[in-house]
Design an enzyme around this catalytic site. Sequence first.
Site, PDB file in Angstrom:
ATOM      1  CG  HIS A 116      -1.562   1.361   1.444  1.00 23.55           C
ATOM      2  ND1 HIS A 116      -2.706   1.757   0.805  1.00 23.55           N
ATOM      3  CD2 HIS A 116      -1.200   2.417   2.218  1.00 23.55           C
ATOM      4  CE1 HIS A 116      -3.024   2.982   1.162  1.00 23.55           C
ATOM      5  NE2 HIS A 116      -2.118   3.411   2.027  1.00 23.55           N
ATOM      6  CG  HIS A 133       0.966   6.612  -0.153  1.00 19.31           C
ATOM      7  ND1 HIS A 133       0.130   7.692  -0.079  1.00 19.31           N
ATOM      8  CD2 HIS A 133       0.472   5.690   0.725  1.00 19.31           C
ATOM      9  CE1 HIS A 133      -0.830   7.449   0.806  1.00 19.31           C
ATOM     10  NE2 HIS A 133      -0.644   6.239   1.305  1.00 19.31           N
ATOM     11  CD  GLU A 139      -4.222   6.687   2.274  1.00 22.81           C
ATOM     12  OE1 GLU A 139      -4.434   5.768   1.456  1.00 22.81           O
ATOM     13  OE2 GLU A 139      -3.180   6.770   2.943  1.00 22.81           O
ATOM     14  CB  SER A 180      -2.483   0.042  -2.973  1.00 24.29           C
ATOM     15  OG  SER A 180      -3.351   0.559  -1.968  1.00 24.29           O
TER      16      SER A 180
END
Length: 300
Positions: A142, A147, A188, A207
């Site tokens: 993730h 990111h 996010e 993700s």
Amino acid sequence: MSTYIDSAAAPEERVKHGLAAGDAAPPSPDWTIDQGWENYTAEEHGVWKTLYERQTKLLPGRACDAYVEGMRDLPMGPDEIPDFRKLSETLMRKTGWQIVAVPGLVPDDVFFEHLANRRFPAGNFIRKPHELDYLEEPDVFHDVFGHVPMLMNKVFADYIQAYGAGGLRAHKLGTLKNLARVYWYTVEFGLVQQSDGLRIYGAGIASSYTESIFSLDDASPNRIRFDLERVMRTNYRIDDFQEVYFVLNNLDELLELDRIDFAPLYARIQSQPELQPGDILPVDEVLHRGTGVYHGAKKA
């Protein structure tokens, strides 16, 4: 799913990452640790490979251009978990960022201090083979796959640094809950409008195999034009797909947030009712009014 949790927020509002810090002693003053890249097992590299290949097949035509370009230029591939040192070398040349390993959750002030100094804290552990589709504690897949590609984009990289500085101020003002919602609905779970359609830039979507499909294709969630004050009033879900996605016209909108004086905004919000994820206001610019079928069935 960031690297911090707003401990003052209700459980459904917490921005969660990794192992709960609890009363654990910090491994170092800034909570960083060695990634321990040499210690990853063949099974762990295999989990990365499975996730990486599945997601890279899905994201073309779904991820935004900035994400695709960042992924292309990073030393990241299917065969092994990326080495944070190599990622940092590339990021440093491009946007001045680096990746630092942490054992999981870090305190709010530590998290913001890292971001304000262009350091992204990433968990160094990876999920187990039976946890491919859901993990309560976001892991290296993730944090890195989701990111890091966006940190190769100058606008986004500057935004995350500004967010870190703003987080330090919000922490002192006791308004972290409102600012955490901005992180959640941008970093996010953000979507952006491109000339060729709606695209993903949020790491929590990029993700996730299932949410990459749900966020763009499903009729259930609302998709609403991003408005800062609206977002700061809106709760979010940490345990399921989002009921609402906020859409930017372009990534440059994120830098406008750095020029806003948040103090009067925080004061104004305190007198206004909080909003639930499924709410639609008369002033909202609704791009897609969701059916609510998915979450409605769960509540029945």
